[in-house]
Design a protein around this motif. Structure first.
Motif, PDB file in Angstrom:
ATOM      1  N   PRO A  66      64.571  19.444 -66.269  1.00 32.56           N
ATOM      2  CA  PRO A  66      65.155  20.209 -65.151  1.00 32.56           C
ATOM      3  C   PRO A  66      66.018  21.377 -65.620  1.00 32.56           C
ATOM      4  N   ILE A  67      66.705  21.194 -66.756  1.00 38.07           N
ATOM      5  CA  ILE A  67      67.542  22.274 -67.292  1.00 38.07           C
ATOM      6  C   ILE A  67      66.663  23.415 -67.780  1.00 38.07           C
ATOM      7  N   LYS A  81      63.771  24.322 -66.635  1.00 40.93           N
ATOM      8  CA  LYS A  81      63.262  25.062 -65.470  1.00 40.93           C
ATOM      9  C   LYS A  81      64.341  25.975 -64.883  1.00 40.93           C
ATOM     10  N   LYS A  82      65.600  25.500 -64.887  1.00 42.91           N
ATOM     11  CA  LYS A  82      66.693  26.300 -64.328  1.00 42.91           C
ATOM     12  C   LYS A  82      66.984  27.535 -65.179  1.00 42.91           C
ATOM     13  N   LYS A  83      66.668  27.458 -66.450  1.00 37.90           N
ATOM     14  CA  LYS A  83      66.919  28.582 -67.354  1.00 37.90           C
ATOM     15  C   LYS A  83      65.953  29.736 -67.136  1.00 37.90           C
TER      16      LYS A  83
END
Length: 449
Positions: free
Chosen positions: A366-367, A369-371
């Motif tokens: 998830p991290i 993808k957020k980047k």
């Protein structure tokens, strides 16, 4: 009498009669170029279905009444619940009630297998006049047999031949639908065919449940292992990515190993591609459900390999451009290259276990993808990717023990997926051959209900 196990193991088939035998001399019925077994009939769907008088099912939609709406899934996937709506939300005010056991089809999508029987849970749903309603004569044909029969891809093409109108708007009317012919065995043989196919179908469903259960186990294990480590009683600490064991550290990807951004050799140069033996890995080659990339669609030559950025075995692959951003895999090839959508991590094997790094990256998915930048095509550039942090135990031994636990679970998932695939292939083959009489079940012994 054959048992089901004997039938499936030995693929009990109709014997080919010897030349000059009475069976060969007798004219056999043919359907779509294939001879049918004795006792089977060629029938039109109108011989087993009766159209329902739509007037008897017609209703006037009331604004304050709530209605169940349904639709026919493509490719013979059955009739599905769509939504509940109040009458005031339904534009078409004349609709038609369906009952459990009714057969409906979409006039516009029958050629794509959009039809099926109404299951009990959809009793009382409503449809428009784009869905004719038929009743099956169960004295001559079993509902489940007809479901299997009409699920064969050949049937979709036949309904397409009877469609009329412009290509994208062509419709199959009731009389045209009922003109299609099928092969119909005696009722007792229909029961046996249904029994065989349902047995295989249940086995597929069991594997699907096993896969889902094991995936849930893996998810829970990953959460526990990356927050508590191997000892759930040891102290933990909070970090920018969440809770981790106190003795673990956050490591930048750039400190884990060398990051290699892929490169595509010029496709206009044949010497880079023709006769190639080195895998060219793209996002589509990375499996969604397992760790290893085992095969690729395209291969490059040695010249193609050296004009790109080769990576060794056990490199971790992360998609950093496009809709599948964050997708992760591992190369098992001694030498391979990737396209520019993929960043590969070549880990320092003296300090880091590649399998642990793979699972750590999966954990922070998830991290990742957020980047990604909020562009129409999401992207994580190389410097941002290298700055991502993953939780890492200080010793190789602990990394390996955690990786081995998760790898064992992944192997169970892969085994169940392989079994499911084999069963799906068996179901497809059996479905076609049972429905055409190439495999006979007339001597099969089935349990009495």
């Amino acid at each position: 009498m054959k048992t089901l196990d004997e039938f499936l193991n030995k693929q009990y088939r109709t014997k080919t009669p010897a030349k000059g035998s009475a069976v060969l001399q007798k004219q056999r019925k043919k359907l779509y170029g294939r001879e049918l077994p004795e006792g089977w009939e060629i029938v039109k769907l109108r011989d087993i279905f009766t159209p329902v008088d739509m007037k008897s099912r017609r209703i006037r939609v009331q604004d304050n009444t709530k209605y169940m709406l349904i639709s026919a899934s493509l490719y013979s996937k059955g009739i599905k619940f769509r939504e509940w709506k109040f009458g005031r939300e339904i534009k078409t005010k004349t609709m038609y009630i369906v009952h459990a056991g009714d057969f409906i089809f979409s006039k516009i999508r029958a050629k794509q297998g959009a039809y099926g029987f109404i299951p009990p849970q959809l009793e009382g749903a409503i449809v428009s006049n784009e869905y004719p309603i038929l009743k099956l004569n169960q004295k001559v044909a079993l509902q489940e047999f007809i479901e299997y029969c009409l699920s064969q891809p050949i049937m979709w093409g036949l309904f397409g031949q009877y469609s009329r109108g412009l290509k994208d708007k062509s419709r199959t009317k009731v009389n045209e639908f009922l003109e299609v012919k099928i092969a119909l065995p005696p009722l007792e043989e229909q029961r046996k065919i249904v029994y065989v196919l349902k047995t295989v179908q249940r086995a597929i469903e069991q594997q699907e449940k096993r896969i889902e259960t094991t995936k849930e186990l893996k998810k829970a294990l990953m959460n526990r292992l990356f927050t508590k480590g191997l000892d759930p009683n040891q102290p933990t600490k909070m970090t920018e990515i969440g809770e981790i064991p106190e003795h673990w550290e956050l490591k930048k990807i750039s400190n884990v190993g060398r990051v290699v951004t892929g490169k595509t050799p010029s496709t206009s140069k044949k010497e880079y591609w023709e006769g190639g033996k080195y895998p060219f890995i793209t996002p589509g080659d990375i499996p969604s459900d397992f760790i290893f990339v085992k095969t690729t669609e395209r291969y490059v030559t040695e010249k193609g390999l050296h004009v790109a950025n080769p990576i060794p075995k056990l490199s971790i692959l992360v998609v950093c451009i496009g809709s599948s951003i964050g997708k992760i895999g591992m190369s098992i090839f001694d030498n391979s290259i990737t396209n520019q959508q993929i960043n590969a991590i070549v880990p320092n094997l003296k300090t880091f276990d590649p399998f642990f790094i793979y699972y750590a990256l999966s954990y922070i998915f998830p991290i990742i993808k957020k980047k990604a930048s909020p562009n129409p095509v999401p992207i994580i550039n190389k410097s941002n990717f290298e700055s991502l942090k993953i939780p890492v135990p200080p010793t190789l031994e602990e990394q390996r023990r955690i990786a081995q636990i998760l790898l064992a679970v992944d192997k169970k998932i892969e085994l169940a997926q392989q079994k499911r695939k084999a069963l799906e292939e068996l179901f497809s083959t059996l479905g076609h051959k049972l429905m055409t009489g190439q495999i006979r079940v007339s001597n099969l012994k089935i349990p009495t209900e």
